[in-house]
Scaffold this motif. Structure first.
Motif, mmCIF file in Angstrom:
data_model
loop_
_atom_site.group_PDB
_atom_site.id
_atom_site.type_symbol
_atom_site.label_atom_id
_atom_site.label_comp_id
_atom_site.label_asym_id
_atom_site.label_seq_id
_atom_site.Cartn_x
_atom_site.Cartn_y
_atom_site.Cartn_z
ATOM 1 N N ASP A 179 0.840 -1.192 0.000
ATOM 2 C CA ASP A 179 0.000 0.000 0.000
ATOM 3 C C ASP A 179 0.877 1.245 0.000
ATOM 4 O O ASP A 179 1.563 1.537 0.981
ATOM 5 N N PRO A 180 0.867 2.020 -1.104
ATOM 6 C CA PRO A 180 1.747 3.195 -1.179
ATOM 7 C C PRO A 180 1.378 4.304 -0.200
ATOM 8 O O PRO A 180 2.163 5.197 0.032
ATOM 9 N N ASP A 181 0.170 4.234 0.378
ATOM 10 C CA ASP A 181 -0.242 5.261 1.332
ATOM 11 C C ASP A 181 0.184 4.953 2.760
ATOM 12 O O ASP A 181 -0.116 5.702 3.677
ATOM 13 N N LYS A 182 0.847 3.837 2.972
ATOM 14 C CA LYS A 182 1.284 3.460 4.319
ATOM 15 C C LYS A 182 2.764 3.102 4.297
ATOM 16 O O LYS A 182 3.172 2.050 4.765
ATOM 17 N N CYS A 183 3.550 3.996 3.752
ATOM 18 C CA CYS A 183 4.970 3.711 3.584
ATOM 19 C C CYS A 183 5.835 4.588 4.483
ATOM 20 O O CYS A 183 5.606 5.785 4.610
ATOM 21 N N VAL A 184 6.823 3.974 5.052
ATOM 22 C CA VAL A 184 7.863 4.674 5.779
ATOM 23 C C VAL A 184 9.157 4.412 5.026
ATOM 24 O O VAL A 184 9.416 3.296 4.586
ATOM 25 N N GLU A 185 9.944 5.444 4.843
ATOM 26 C CA GLU A 185 11.218 5.312 4.151
ATOM 27 C C GLU A 185 12.346 5.722 5.082
ATOM 28 O O GLU A 185 12.171 6.604 5.925
ATOM 29 N N ILE A 186 13.495 5.079 4.917
ATOM 30 C CA ILE A 186 14.666 5.418 5.714
ATOM 31 C C ILE A 186 15.848 5.699 4.801
ATOM 32 O O ILE A 186 15.906 5.223 3.670
ATOM 33 N N ALA A 187 16.765 6.490 5.304
ATOM 34 C CA ALA A 187 18.019 6.773 4.603
ATOM 35 C C ALA A 187 19.125 6.825 5.647
ATOM 36 O O ALA A 187 18.911 7.242 6.786
ATOM 37 N N PHE A 188 20.291 6.388 5.232
ATOM 38 C CA PHE A 188 21.448 6.371 6.125
ATOM 39 C C PHE A 188 22.449 7.416 5.671
ATOM 40 O O PHE A 188 22.843 7.447 4.523
ATOM 41 N N ASP A 189 22.813 8.274 6.590
ATOM 42 C CA ASP A 189 23.811 9.311 6.367
ATOM 43 C C ASP A 189 25.008 8.973 7.254
ATOM 44 O O ASP A 189 24.892 8.134 8.139
ATOM 45 N N ASP A 190 26.116 9.638 7.069
ATOM 46 C CA ASP A 190 27.282 9.392 7.929
ATOM 47 C C ASP A 190 26.999 9.703 9.392
ATOM 48 O O ASP A 190 27.580 9.105 10.283
#
Length: 70
Positions: free
Chosen positions: A25-36
């Motif tokens: 479901d594209p309306d229930k998405c959490v995204e993460i990104a890793f930075d230094d």
């Protein structure tokens, strides 16, 4: 506990990864990104909106708490 540290991060060049727990479901998405310096979390429906920033230790503590259901 000390004061939280605010870290300014230019997230324009980061690779955002959709959480596998978000399902299809594209309306229930959490995204993460890793930075230094931090792990960033955002709502994929509001990519320009607010983000959660975690230190490495804070991210581990957050995941541990989520897995325990706390």
């Amino acid at each position: 506990m000390g004061n939280p540290r605010v870290v300014e991060v230019d997230s324009s060049g980061l690779r955002w990864i959709k959480s596998s727990a978000s399902g299809s479901d594209p309306d229930k998405c959490v995204e993460i990104a890793f930075d230094d310096q931090v792990v960033l979390v955002r709502d994929s429906k509001d990519r320009g909106g607010p983000r959660l920033n975690f230190s490495d230790a804070g991210w581990v503590a957050f995941l541990t708490s989520v897995r325990k259901g706390s």
